[in-house]
Design an enzyme around this catalytic site. Structure first.
Site, PDB file in Angstrom:
ATOM      1  N   HIS A   1      31.566 -16.186 -97.523  1.00 32.11           N
ATOM      2  CA  HIS A   1      30.656 -16.814 -98.494  1.00 32.11           C
ATOM      3  C   HIS A   1      30.346 -15.801 -99.594  1.00 32.11           C
ATOM      4  CE1 HIS A   1      29.992 -19.901 -95.448  1.00 32.11           C
ATOM      5  NE2 HIS A   1      29.545 -18.996 -94.606  1.00 32.11           N
TER       6      HIS A   1
ATOM      7  N   ASN B   1      25.638 -25.414 -93.518  1.00 33.83           N
ATOM      8  CA  ASN B   1      24.199 -25.152 -93.416  1.00 33.83           C
ATOM      9  C   ASN B   1      23.815 -23.997 -94.323  1.00 33.83           C
ATOM     10  OD1 ASN B   1      23.185 -26.926 -91.117  1.00 33.83           O
ATOM     11  ND2 ASN B   1      25.019 -26.001 -90.243  1.00 33.83           N
TER      12      ASN B   1
ATOM     13  N   ALA C   1      23.964 -17.734 -90.928  1.00 35.01           N
ATOM     14  CA  ALA C   1      25.253 -17.119 -91.236  1.00 35.01           C
ATOM     15  C   ALA C   1      25.321 -16.613 -92.672  1.00 35.01           C
ATOM     16  CB  ALA C   1      26.372 -18.119 -90.978  1.00 35.01           C
TER      17      ALA C   1
HETATM   18  N1  LIG Z   1      22.071 -22.146 -90.320  1.00 34.33           N
HETATM   19  C1  LIG Z   1      23.272 -21.562 -90.150  1.00 34.33           C
HETATM   20  O1  LIG Z   1      23.610 -20.563 -90.808  1.00 34.33           O
HETATM   21  C2  LIG Z   1      24.204 -22.100 -89.145  1.00 34.33           C
HETATM   22  C3  LIG Z   1      23.946 -23.294 -88.514  1.00 34.33           C
HETATM   23  N2  LIG Z   1      24.799 -23.805 -87.574  1.00 34.33           N
HETATM   24  C4  LIG Z   1      24.434 -25.096 -86.982  1.00 34.33           C
HETATM   25  O2  LIG Z   1      23.731 -24.849 -85.764  1.00 34.33           O
HETATM   26  C5  LIG Z   1      23.987 -25.913 -84.841  1.00 34.33           C
HETATM   27  C6  LIG Z   1      24.483 -25.321 -83.520  1.00 34.33           C
HETATM   28  O3  LIG Z   1      25.676 -24.587 -83.756  1.00 34.33           O
HETATM   29  P1  LIG Z   1      26.628 -24.131 -82.562  1.00 34.33           P
HETATM   30  O4  LIG Z   1      25.843 -23.510 -81.476  1.00 34.33           O
HETATM   31  O5  LIG Z   1      27.750 -23.383 -83.153  1.00 34.33           O
HETATM   32  O6  LIG Z   1      27.168 -25.555 -82.092  1.00 34.33           O
HETATM   33  P2  LIG Z   1      27.899 -25.943 -80.726  1.00 34.33           P
HETATM   34  O7  LIG Z   1      28.629 -27.207 -81.000  1.00 34.33           O
HETATM   35  O8  LIG Z   1      28.631 -24.786 -80.183  1.00 34.33           O
HETATM   36  O9  LIG Z   1      26.652 -26.236 -79.776  1.00 34.33           O
HETATM   37  C7  LIG Z   1      25.837 -27.379 -79.855  1.00 34.33           C
HETATM   38  C8  LIG Z   1      25.428 -27.718 -78.450  1.00 34.33           C
HETATM   39  O10 LIG Z   1      24.508 -28.823 -78.442  1.00 34.33           O
HETATM   40  C9  LIG Z   1      24.821 -29.590 -77.295  1.00 34.33           C
HETATM   41  N3  LIG Z   1      24.284 -30.945 -77.289  1.00 34.33           N
HETATM   42  C10 LIG Z   1      24.932 -32.095 -77.585  1.00 34.33           C
HETATM   43  N4  LIG Z   1      24.111 -33.141 -77.370  1.00 34.33           N
HETATM   44  C11 LIG Z   1      22.952 -32.633 -76.901  1.00 34.33           C
HETATM   45  C12 LIG Z   1      21.727 -33.220 -76.440  1.00 34.33           C
HETATM   46  N5  LIG Z   1      21.536 -34.532 -76.443  1.00 34.33           N
HETATM   47  N6  LIG Z   1      20.740 -32.406 -76.013  1.00 34.33           N
HETATM   48  C13 LIG Z   1      20.900 -31.065 -76.013  1.00 34.33           C
HETATM   49  N7  LIG Z   1      22.047 -30.447 -76.409  1.00 34.33           N
HETATM   50  C14 LIG Z   1      23.044 -31.235 -76.853  1.00 34.33           C
HETATM   51  C15 LIG Z   1      26.340 -29.572 -77.229  1.00 34.33           C
HETATM   52  O11 LIG Z   1      26.772 -29.909 -75.938  1.00 34.33           O
HETATM   53  P3  LIG Z   1      28.284 -30.483 -75.716  1.00 34.33           P
HETATM   54  O12 LIG Z   1      29.200 -29.394 -76.197  1.00 34.33           O
HETATM   55  O13 LIG Z   1      28.308 -30.677 -74.240  1.00 34.33           O
HETATM   56  O14 LIG Z   1      28.356 -31.736 -76.494  1.00 34.33           O
HETATM   57  C16 LIG Z   1      26.635 -28.118 -77.581  1.00 34.33           C
HETATM   58  O15 LIG Z   1      26.657 -27.305 -76.431  1.00 34.33           O
HETATM   59  C17 LIG Z   1      25.000 -26.838 -85.512  1.00 34.33           C
HETATM   60  O16 LIG Z   1      24.343 -27.930 -86.105  1.00 34.33           O
HETATM   61  C18 LIG Z   1      25.628 -25.957 -86.590  1.00 34.33           C
HETATM   62  O17 LIG Z   1      26.100 -26.707 -87.674  1.00 34.33           O
HETATM   63  C19 LIG Z   1      25.913 -23.122 -87.207  1.00 34.33           C
HETATM   64  C20 LIG Z   1      26.225 -21.940 -87.803  1.00 34.33           C
HETATM   65  C21 LIG Z   1      25.433 -21.350 -88.849  1.00 34.33           C
HETATM   66  O1  LIG Z   2      27.497 -22.777 -92.688  1.00 32.82           O
HETATM   67  C1  LIG Z   2      27.559 -22.779 -91.458  1.00 32.82           C
HETATM   68  O2  LIG Z   2      26.915 -23.587 -90.759  1.00 32.82           O
HETATM   69  C2  LIG Z   2      28.364 -21.783 -90.747  1.00 32.82           C
HETATM   70  C3  LIG Z   2      29.149 -20.883 -91.567  1.00 32.82           C
HETATM   71  O3  LIG Z   2      29.563 -21.160 -92.671  1.00 32.82           O
HETATM   72  C4  LIG Z   2      29.447 -19.585 -90.999  1.00 32.82           C
HETATM   73  O4  LIG Z   2      29.183 -19.345 -89.808  1.00 32.82           O
HETATM   74  O5  LIG Z   2      29.917 -18.747 -91.778  1.00 32.82           O
END
Ligand SMILES: NC(=O)C1=CN([C@@H]2O[C@H](COP(=O)(O)OP(=O)(O)OC[C@H]3O[C@@H](n4cnc5c(N)ncnc54)[C@H](OP(=O)(O)O)[C@@H]3O)[C@@H](O)[C@H]2O)C=CC1
Ligand SMILES: O=C([O-])CC(=O)C(=O)O
Length: 277
Positions: free
Chosen positions: A229, A199, A131
């Site tokens: 950001h 993140n 992001a």
């Molecule tokens: N690097 C970056 O710039 C960014 C990083 N992120 C990070 O990326 C990650 C994913 O984000 P996002 O897709 O928005 O998150 P979501 O919460 O939308 O999706 C995460 C998914 O993982 C599932 N999950 C939970 N437990 C398990 C398991 N044991 N095995 C497999 N899957 C599981 C959840 O299921 P359920 O809903 O059923 O619990 C959910 O569907 C997060 O850690 C977030 O912080 C996000 C945005 C930007």
């Molecule tokens: O930092 C993150 O994980 C997500 C975030 O700020 C964005 O999507 O702008």
């Protein structure tokens, strides 16, 4: 030029996706529609039956399996699950000399043994730009001397609610009517206090001068609909300032551009012409 960007024929890389939330579902769709040189072979979700039903369009060639079974079915894994699952998703792949894309990169700080494991076994961990913007420029500047990296993040209240730092400090943001600065510190401190919200700050720090020297402010702003950001870098090669306004995905914490950055990173792995980092 378009022809020059075409992917050369080569062996297909099998892709696994761990976590079928805002990012994972978007990636499934993109891989199903076709990213040249890649084939989706396995996915993992908390509730596999529900996921199988929700993503029935993927068909029988995609296995819905627990995380522990992904490595046997794919050459690379894309981690887009809750941060606590990072080691169990990434560990088996890098230990087998394979590649793991990591979205929950804030959790890399507390799991640095994964990088050692990758080094020992010839695996790779790739943190896509996610992001945030400008990691290529920050990384280039880091090859010289960077004096400072400062980031100011402004988020709508829904993008911050439930963060451990707010709970621990007893900070309530539900009722605010004006922007409120809720955090000032380093990227490392933010990774602990806001493990699912910042993140981007950790990715920036890893591209530049590290989590202890990257300074961060976080504001909750009730007037915002987007995560904003702003980054300011001072280096001996350049001074620059960059701002991104992220349009939320289905998950208000996650910008739409995040999944797109993974698609872009996958394409770069195979493209004969690669632009930027
Ligand atoms: N690097 C970056 O710039 C960014 C990083 N992120 C990070 O990326 C990650 C994913 O984000 P996002 O897709 O928005 O998150 P979501 O919460 O939308 O999706 C995460 C998914 O993982 C599932 N999950 C939970 N437990 C398990 C398991 N044991 N095995 C497999 N899957 C599981 C959840 O299921 P359920 O809903 O059923 O619990 C959910 O569907 C997060 O850690 C977030 O912080 C996000 C945005 C930007
Ligand atoms: O930092 C993150 O994980 C997500 C975030 O700020 C964005 O999507 O702008």
């Amino acid at each position: 030029m378009t022809a020059a960007l075409a992917v050369r024929p080569q062996e297909e890389t099998r892709v696994a996706i761990a976590g079928l939330g805002a990012i994972g579902v978007g990636l499934c769709k993109a891989l199903h529609d076709g990213i040249a040189g890649f084939r989706l072979t396995a996915v993992s979700a908390r509730d596999l039956d529900a996921a199988r039903e929700r993503l029935a369009y993927l068909g029988p060639s995609v296995a819905f399996v627990p995380i522990a079974e992904l490595e046997g079915l794919a050459d690379i894994v894309i981690e887009c699950a809750p941060a606590a699952l990072l080691p169990e998703i990434v560990g088996p792949f890098v230990k087998a000399g394979k590649t793991a894309f990591v979205l929950s990169c804030a959790a890399l700080l507390g799991n640095s043994e994964l990088v050692d494991l990758a080094e020992a076994h010839g695996g790779r961990i790739i943190v896509p730009s996610g992001a945030i913007l400008g990691l290529d420029a920050v990384n280039a500047a880091a090859q010289g001397k960077i004096e400072s990296v400062r980031m100011v993040t402004r988020k709508p209240v829904t993008g911050l609610k439930g963060a451990p730092f707010l709970v621990e400090q007893n900070i309530t943001i539900d009722e605010i009517t004006e922007p409120l600065r809720i955090f000032k510190g380093t990227a490392r401190q933010a990774a602990v206090g806001f493990p699912a919200n910042l993140n981007v700050a950790v990715a920036l720090s890893l591209a530049g001068i590290g989590p202890d020297r990257t300074e961060l402010e976080i504001w909750a702003d009730p007037s915002l609909k987007r995560n904003v950001h702003n980054i300011q870098v001072k280096a001996d090669s350049a001074e620059f300032e960059m701002t991104i306004e992220n349009i939320p995905s289905d998950n208000p914490k996650t910008g739409r551009i995040t999944a797109l950055s993974v698609i872009s990173a996958l394409k770069k792995m195979k493209a004969p012409l690669r632009i930027g980092g």
